[in-house]
Design a protein around this motif. Structure first.
Motif, PDB file in Angstrom:
ATOM      1  N   ARG A   1       0.845  -1.201   0.000  1.00 16.27           N
ATOM      2  CA  ARG A   1       0.000   0.000   0.000  1.00 16.27           C
ATOM      3  C   ARG A   1       0.877   1.247   0.000  1.00 16.27           C
ATOM      4  O   ARG A   1       1.750   1.371   0.859  1.00 16.27           O
ATOM      5  CB  ARG A   1      -0.906  -0.007   1.240  1.00 16.27           C
TER       6      ARG A   1
ATOM      7  N   LYS B   1      -7.455 -14.605   5.808  1.00 14.35           N
ATOM      8  CA  LYS B   1      -8.045 -14.494   4.471  1.00 14.35           C
ATOM      9  C   LYS B   1      -7.413 -15.523   3.536  1.00 14.35           C
ATOM     10  O   LYS B   1      -8.100 -16.264   2.830  1.00 14.35           O
ATOM     11  CB  LYS B   1      -7.784 -13.081   3.945  1.00 14.35           C
TER      12      LYS B   1
ATOM     13  N   LYS C   1       2.161  -8.248   4.402  1.00 17.91           N
ATOM     14  CA  LYS C   1       1.693  -6.987   3.820  1.00 17.91           C
ATOM     15  C   LYS C   1       2.828  -5.987   3.877  1.00 17.91           C
ATOM     16  O   LYS C   1       3.736  -6.117   4.703  1.00 17.91           O
ATOM     17  CB  LYS C   1       0.497  -6.455   4.626  1.00 17.91           C
TER      18      LYS C   1
ATOM     19  N   ARG D   1      -0.437  10.246  -5.396  1.00 20.75           N
ATOM     20  CA  ARG D   1      -1.341  11.242  -6.012  1.00 20.75           C
ATOM     21  C   ARG D   1      -0.578  12.522  -6.343  1.00 20.75           C
ATOM     22  O   ARG D   1       0.192  13.030  -5.525  1.00 20.75           O
ATOM     23  CB  ARG D   1      -2.503  11.558  -5.086  1.00 20.75           C
TER      24      ARG D   1
ATOM     25  N   ILE E   1      -4.004  -0.229  -2.023  1.00 19.41           N
ATOM     26  CA  ILE E   1      -4.271   1.198  -2.252  1.00 19.41           C
ATOM     27  C   ILE E   1      -3.021   1.879  -2.807  1.00 19.41           C
ATOM     28  O   ILE E   1      -1.925   1.722  -2.259  1.00 19.41           O
ATOM     29  CB  ILE E   1      -4.720   1.878  -0.944  1.00 19.41           C
ATOM     30  N   GLY E   2      -3.173   2.586  -3.899  1.00 22.19           N
ATOM     31  CA  GLY E   2      -2.068   3.349  -4.477  1.00 22.19           C
ATOM     32  C   GLY E   2      -1.073   2.519  -5.262  1.00 22.19           C
ATOM     33  O   GLY E   2      -0.104   3.059  -5.801  1.00 22.19           O
TER      34      GLY E   2
ATOM     35  N   ARG F   1      -7.335 -10.799 -12.705  1.00 20.01           N
ATOM     36  CA  ARG F   1      -6.751 -10.312 -11.458  1.00 20.01           C
ATOM     37  C   ARG F   1      -7.239  -8.894 -11.148  1.00 20.01           C
ATOM     38  O   ARG F   1      -7.558  -8.580 -10.003  1.00 20.01           O
ATOM     39  CB  ARG F   1      -5.206 -10.353 -11.500  1.00 20.01           C
TER      40      ARG F   1
ATOM     41  N   THR G   1     -11.032  -8.800  -6.963  1.00 17.63           N
ATOM     42  CA  THR G   1     -11.485  -8.472  -5.604  1.00 17.63           C
ATOM     43  C   THR G   1     -12.928  -7.978  -5.632  1.00 17.63           C
ATOM     44  O   THR G   1     -13.777  -8.442  -4.851  1.00 17.63           O
ATOM     45  CB  THR G   1     -10.552  -7.420  -4.969  1.00 17.63           C
TER      46      THR G   1
ATOM     47  N   SER H   1     -13.549   4.553  -5.408  1.00 21.79           N
ATOM     48  CA  SER H   1     -13.704   4.432  -6.859  1.00 21.79           C
ATOM     49  C   SER H   1     -12.377   3.959  -7.424  1.00 21.79           C
ATOM     50  O   SER H   1     -11.950   4.372  -8.492  1.00 21.79           O
ATOM     51  CB  SER H   1     -14.127   5.770  -7.472  1.00 21.79           C
TER      52      SER H   1
ATOM     53  N   VAL I   1     -11.041  -1.948  -6.404  1.00 23.84           N
ATOM     54  CA  VAL I   1     -12.067  -2.834  -5.832  1.00 23.84           C
ATOM     55  C   VAL I   1     -13.461  -2.284  -6.127  1.00 23.84           C
ATOM     56  O   VAL I   1     -14.355  -3.014  -6.580  1.00 23.84           O
ATOM     57  CB  VAL I   1     -11.843  -3.005  -4.313  1.00 23.84           C
TER      58      VAL I   1
ATOM     59  N   ASP J   1     -14.785   9.092  -3.454  1.00 24.28           N
ATOM     60  CA  ASP J   1     -13.336   9.029  -3.228  1.00 24.28           C
ATOM     61  C   ASP J   1     -13.068   9.902  -2.005  1.00 24.28           C
ATOM     62  O   ASP J   1     -14.025  10.291  -1.310  1.00 24.28           O
ATOM     63  CB  ASP J   1     -12.505   9.404  -4.474  1.00 24.28           C
TER      64      ASP J   1
ATOM     65  N   CYS K   1     -15.693  -0.196  -0.102  1.00 26.07           N
ATOM     66  CA  CYS K   1     -14.548  -0.662  -0.902  1.00 26.07           C
ATOM     67  C   CYS K   1     -13.407   0.345  -0.915  1.00 26.07           C
ATOM     68  O   CYS K   1     -12.605   0.350  -1.842  1.00 26.07           O
ATOM     69  CB  CYS K   1     -14.985  -0.903  -2.356  1.00 26.07           C
TER      70      CYS K   1
ATOM     71  N   GLY L   1     -15.633  -4.949   0.714  1.00 18.68           N
ATOM     72  CA  GLY L   1     -14.639  -5.102  -0.346  1.00 18.68           C
ATOM     73  C   GLY L   1     -13.282  -4.625   0.145  1.00 18.68           C
ATOM     74  O   GLY L   1     -12.240  -5.133  -0.255  1.00 18.68           O
TER      75      GLY L   1
ATOM     76  N   ASN M   1     -13.483 -10.182   0.478  1.00 17.20           N
ATOM     77  CA  ASN M   1     -12.555  -9.636  -0.522  1.00 17.20           C
ATOM     78  C   ASN M   1     -11.377 -10.566  -0.819  1.00 17.20           C
ATOM     79  O   ASN M   1     -10.381 -10.155  -1.420  1.00 17.20           O
ATOM     80  CB  ASN M   1     -12.100  -8.214  -0.150  1.00 17.20           C
TER      81      ASN M   1
ATOM     82  N   GLY N   1      -9.328 -11.389  -4.531  1.00 15.70           N
ATOM     83  CA  GLY N   1      -8.134 -10.755  -5.106  1.00 15.70           C
ATOM     84  C   GLY N   1      -6.904 -11.606  -4.870  1.00 15.70           C
ATOM     85  O   GLY N   1      -6.182 -11.973  -5.815  1.00 15.70           O
TER      86      GLY N   1
HETATM   87  P1  NDP Z   1      -7.236   1.986  -4.905  1.00 16.48           P
HETATM   88  O1  NDP Z   1      -6.056   2.804  -4.569  1.00 16.48           O
HETATM   89  O2  NDP Z   1      -7.411   1.467  -6.279  1.00 16.48           O
HETATM   90  O3  NDP Z   1      -8.572   2.776  -4.533  1.00 16.48           O
HETATM   91  C1  NDP Z   1      -8.812   3.236  -3.252  1.00 16.48           C
HETATM   92  C2  NDP Z   1     -10.065   4.074  -3.279  1.00 16.48           C
HETATM   93  O4  NDP Z   1     -10.440   4.365  -1.936  1.00 16.48           O
HETATM   94  C3  NDP Z   1      -9.873   5.409  -3.979  1.00 16.48           C
HETATM   95  O5  NDP Z   1     -11.069   5.792  -4.590  1.00 16.48           O
HETATM   96  C4  NDP Z   1      -9.536   6.341  -2.820  1.00 16.48           C
HETATM   97  O6  NDP Z   1      -9.855   7.699  -3.064  1.00 16.48           O
HETATM   98  C5  NDP Z   1     -10.405   5.776  -1.720  1.00 16.48           C
HETATM   99  N1  NDP Z   1      -9.786   6.073  -0.424  1.00 16.48           N
HETATM  100  C6  NDP Z   1      -8.572   5.689   0.028  1.00 16.48           C
HETATM  101  N2  NDP Z   1      -8.320   6.181   1.252  1.00 16.48           N
HETATM  102  C7  NDP Z   1      -9.413   6.884   1.566  1.00 16.48           C
HETATM  103  C8  NDP Z   1      -9.770   7.633   2.703  1.00 16.48           C
HETATM  104  N3  NDP Z   1      -8.959   7.752   3.771  1.00 16.48           N
HETATM  105  N4  NDP Z   1     -11.006   8.208   2.692  1.00 16.48           N
HETATM  106  C9  NDP Z   1     -11.834   8.072   1.623  1.00 16.48           C
HETATM  107  N5  NDP Z   1     -11.537   7.379   0.522  1.00 16.48           N
HETATM  108  C10 NDP Z   1     -10.355   6.808   0.497  1.00 16.48           C
HETATM  109  O7  NDP Z   1      -7.234   0.781  -3.834  1.00 16.48           O
HETATM  110  P2  NDP Z   1      -7.981  -0.625  -3.920  1.00 16.48           P
HETATM  111  O8  NDP Z   1      -9.285  -0.480  -4.592  1.00 16.48           O
HETATM  112  O9  NDP Z   1      -6.995  -1.612  -4.413  1.00 16.48           O
HETATM  113  O10 NDP Z   1      -8.211  -0.937  -2.367  1.00 16.48           O
HETATM  114  C11 NDP Z   1      -9.374  -0.529  -1.662  1.00 16.48           C
HETATM  115  C12 NDP Z   1      -9.548  -1.364  -0.407  1.00 16.48           C
HETATM  116  O11 NDP Z   1      -9.656  -2.743  -0.774  1.00 16.48           O
HETATM  117  C13 NDP Z   1      -8.389  -1.310   0.592  1.00 16.48           C
HETATM  118  O12 NDP Z   1      -8.895  -1.465   1.894  1.00 16.48           O
HETATM  119  C14 NDP Z   1      -7.568  -2.543   0.230  1.00 16.48           C
HETATM  120  O13 NDP Z   1      -6.777  -2.979   1.305  1.00 16.48           O
HETATM  121  C15 NDP Z   1      -8.687  -3.514  -0.066  1.00 16.48           C
HETATM  122  N6  NDP Z   1      -8.317  -4.677  -0.872  1.00 16.48           N
HETATM  123  C16 NDP Z   1      -7.761  -4.505  -2.116  1.00 16.48           C
HETATM  124  C17 NDP Z   1      -7.448  -5.622  -2.867  1.00 16.48           C
HETATM  125  C18 NDP Z   1      -6.971  -5.500  -4.278  1.00 16.48           C
HETATM  126  O14 NDP Z   1      -6.889  -6.542  -4.939  1.00 16.48           O
HETATM  127  N7  NDP Z   1      -6.673  -4.323  -4.786  1.00 16.48           N
HETATM  128  C19 NDP Z   1      -7.598  -6.991  -2.320  1.00 16.48           C
HETATM  129  C20 NDP Z   1      -8.278  -7.048  -1.054  1.00 16.48           C
HETATM  130  C21 NDP Z   1      -8.583  -5.917  -0.367  1.00 16.48           C
HETATM  131  P3  NDP Z   1      -8.659   8.757  -3.318  1.00 16.48           P
HETATM  132  O15 NDP Z   1      -8.129   8.415  -4.670  1.00 16.48           O
HETATM  133  O16 NDP Z   1      -9.346  10.060  -3.240  1.00 16.48           O
HETATM  134  O17 NDP Z   1      -7.676   8.529  -2.204  1.00 16.48           O
END
Ligand code: NDP
Length: 445
Positions: free
Chosen positions: A94, A114, A126, A134, A167-168, A206, A210, A239, A242, A262, A318, A343, A370, A373
Motif C-alpha cells: 500500500r 483471508k 503486507k 497522487r 491502495i495506491g 486479477r 477483488t 472508486s 475494488v 473518493d 470498498c 470489499g 474480498n 483478489g
Molecule cells: P485503490 O487505490 O485502487 O482505490 C482506493 C479508493 O479508496 C480510492 O477511490 C480512494 O480515493 C479511496 N480512499 C482511500 N483512502 C481513503 C480515505 N482515507 N477516505 C476516503 N476514501 C479513500 O485501492 P484498492 O481499490 O486496491 O483498495 C481498496 C480497499 O480494498 C483497501 O482497503 C484494500 O486494502 C482492499 N483490498 C484490495 C485488494 C486488491 O486486490 N486491490 C484486495 C483485497 C482488499 P482517493 O483516490 O481520493 O484517495
C-alpha cells in the motif's frame, strides 16, 4: 471476550503500543475464538494465539528518491512477513500517506486468515510506504518504485514472499517494481509479484477479482434468504480497483449501482452509474469524482453526509479502514439495507459491525468477502509456475468457485459453532483452524 483471550489481547496491546488498527484487527479475531480454545485447550498451552499475533519478521527501511525538480525525498518502506505456515508470505503493498507500522500489521494479520480461507497455499504478509502517489508524475512514481524495490528485493522470492498491489499500487507500480527486481536479480522470476500486466506474466481477471469476488459473496449470502443481487439498489464507497469492479459485477448480476466516492466526496447517480465514464476518469485520467459529475448532468455531488446516506439494499464499502461508523450503519439500517459486504479491509468500525449484525443485516467481513483478489493472485502464481495463461472465462470460473466455497466454509463453521448467519465468527474460526493445525504440525519454529 473469554478471560484467557483477554489476557492475550492485553499483551498484544502492551507489546505493540500506538498501533490502534492492529489492536482492532486482533481483538475482532480473538473475540471469535472463545469456543475454539474450549474445544482445543492445547492451543493455550502451545501459546498458539501469541504465536499468531507476533509477526515472523518485520522489515522497515528508508526509501530515498528525487522528484522531477531534483529535490530529494525520504519515505519509509515496510514489509511485515506475518505468517508462513500455509505458504510463502502473500499480501499487497500500500502506498498512502496514512501508512505506518500499525496499518501494515493490521493488514498482514487479516491476510493470514483471508489467505487460509482461500484454500490455496499462501501465507500472510503486507507491506507498503507512506509515499503518496497522487499528484506525482509517472517518472516520479517510477523512481520511487525503483528505490523501494532496491531494498525490498532481498526479502522476496517466489517461494519466500510474493507482494501484490493495494491502495495506491496498481498495474503501473507493479510494472516498475517488477522491472527493477528483474534488473537487480537478473532473473525473470514471474511468480515474485502478482498483479502483473497481461503479456508479461499477469493473469486475466486479477484486476477484476477483488470486486467481482465481493459481489459473488454478497449474492451467495442473499441466496440463503431466497434472494439475489438482481434488482437490488447498491452503493460502493471508493472508486479504485475494488470499487469499480464490484460495481461492474453488481450491474452484471442485474443490480443498479447508485453511487461511489473518493476521499474528496461522493456521487449519486439515480439512473445507475456510467461505468465506462468512471473507468475513463479513474483508471485513465486519474481524476476526481467531481470530474464525473461535470460530464454527467444527471449525477449529483454529495456535499454533506456520506455515501451511506443513500438508501440501498446492498452497501459495499470498498475504500479503506474504518470508513463506515456506527452512525452511518444506523442510517443504512433505517433505510432498509439487507447486505453489507466488505470489499475493503476492515472498513466497518466494531460498533457499526455489531449494529448491523444485531439488526439482522447479512454482514460479510473483508477477510472472506474480498479474498477473491489474493485467490486470483495465487492463480496467477500457478500460471507463472506452469508458464501458462488461462482464458478469462476459465479464470473467472475458478474465482467464482473459490468465493462460493469460502461462503460455504464461513456459513457451515458459523452453524457448527452455534451462531448461524454470523459470517464474522465463521470466517475467523475457519481461517484460524487451518493455520493453527499447520503451526502445530511444524513444532516450535
Ligand atoms: P485503490 O487505490 O485502487 O482505490 C482506493 C479508493 O479508496 C480510492 O477511490 C480512494 O480515493 C479511496 N480512499 C482511500 N483512502 C481513503 C480515505 N482515507 N477516505 C476516503 N476514501 C479513500 O485501492 P484498492 O481499490 O486496491 O483498495 C481498496 C480497499 O480494498 C483497501 O482497503 C484494500 O486494502 C482492499 N483490498 C484490495 C485488494 C486488491 O486486490 N486491490 C484486495 C483485497 C482488499 P482517493 O483516490 O481520493 O484517495
Amino acid at each position: 471476550m473469554d478471560q484467557q483471550l483477554e489476557r492475550v489481547f492485553e499483551a498484544v496491546v502492551a507489546r505493540n503500543p500506538g498501533e490502534a488498527e492492529f489492536h482492532q484487527a486482533v481483538r475482532e479475531v480473538l473475540e471469535s475464538l472463545g469456543p475454539v480454545i474450549k474445544r482445543h485447550p492445547e492451543y493455550l498451552e502451545m501459546k498458539m494465539l501469541e504465536r499468531i499475533c507476533e509477526p515472523e519478521r518485520q522489515i522497515i527501511f528508508r526509501v530515498p528518491w528525487t522528484d522531477d525538480k531534483g529535490e530529494v525525498h525520504i519515505n519509509r518502506g515496510f514489509r511485515v512477513e506475518f505468517n508462513s505456515a500455509l505458504g510463502p508470505y502473500k499480501g499487497g503493498l500500500r502506498f498512502h500517506p496514512s501508512v505506518y507500522l500499525g496499518v501494515i500489521k493490521f493488514l498482514g494479520f487479516e491476510q493470514i486468515f483471508k489467505n487460509s480461507l482461500t484454500g490455496l497455499p499462501i501465507g500472510g504478509g503486507k507491506g507498503g510506504s507512506d509515499f503518496d502517489p497522487r499528484g506525482k508524475s509517472d517518472s516520479e512514481v517510477m523512481r520511487f518504485c525503483q528505490s523501494f524495490m532496491t531494498e525490498l528485493y532481498r526479502h522476496l522470492g517466489e517461494y519466500t514472499d510474493v507482494p501484490a498491489g493495494d491502495i495506491g499500487v496498481g498495474g503501473r507500480e507493479i510494472g516498475y517494481m517488477f522491472g527493477q527486481y528483474k534488473r537487480i536479480t537478473n532473473r525473470y522470476e514471474s511468480g515474485v509479484l502478482t498483479g502483473k500486466g497481461i503479456g508479461w506474466g499477469g493473469s486475466l481477471v486479477r484486476t477484476e477479482a477483488t470486486g467481482y469476488g465481493t459481489v459473488v459473496f454478497a449474492n451467495e449470502m442473499l441466496k440463503t434468504r431466497g434472494e439475489s443481487m438482481d434488482g437490488k439498489r447498491v452503493t460502493v464507497s471508493g472508486s479504485g480497483n475494488v470499487a469499480i469492479y464490484a460495481a461492474e459485477k453488481a450491474a452484471e448480476l442485474g443490480a443498479t449501482v447508485l453511487g461511489f466516492s473518493d476521499s474528496t466526496g461522493y456521487v449519486v447517480d439515480e439512473g445507475g452509474i456510467d461505468l465506462d465514464l468512471l473507468k475513463q476518469i479513474k483508471e485513465v485520467e486519474r481524476g476526481r469524482v467531481s470530474d464525473y459529475v461535470e460530464r454527467r448532468p444527471a449525477a449529483r455531488l454529495g456535499t454533506s453526509g456520506s455515501i451511506w446516506d443513500v438508501p440501498v439494499d446492498v452497501a459495499l464499502p470498498c475504500a479503506t479502514q474504518n470508513e463506515l461508523n456506527g452512525q452511518q450503519a444506523r442510517t443504512l439500517v433505517a433505510n432498509g439495507v439487507k447486505v453489507v459486504a466488505e470489499g475493503a479491509n476492515m472498513p466497518t468500525t466494531p460498533d457499526a459491525m455489531r449494529l448491523l449484525q444485531d439488526a439482522g443485516v447479512l454482514f460479510a467481513p473483508g477477510k472472506a468477502a474480498n479474498a477473491g483478489g489474493v485467490a486470483t493472485s495465487a492463480l496467477e502464481m500457478q500460471q507463472n509456475a506452469s508458464r501458462d495463461l488461462w482464458s478469462f472465462e476459465y479464470t473467472e470460473e475458478r474465482l467464482t468457485e473459490i468465493m462460493k466455497k469460502i461462503h460455504e466454509q464461513c456459513a457451515t463453521t458459523a452453524d457448527s459453532y452455534g451462531v448461524p448467519g454470523d459470517y464474522v465468527t465463521g470466517a475467523n474460526i475457519a481461517g484460524f483452524e487451518k493455520v493453527a493445525k499447520a503451526i502445530q504440525a511444524f513444532g516450535l519454529v
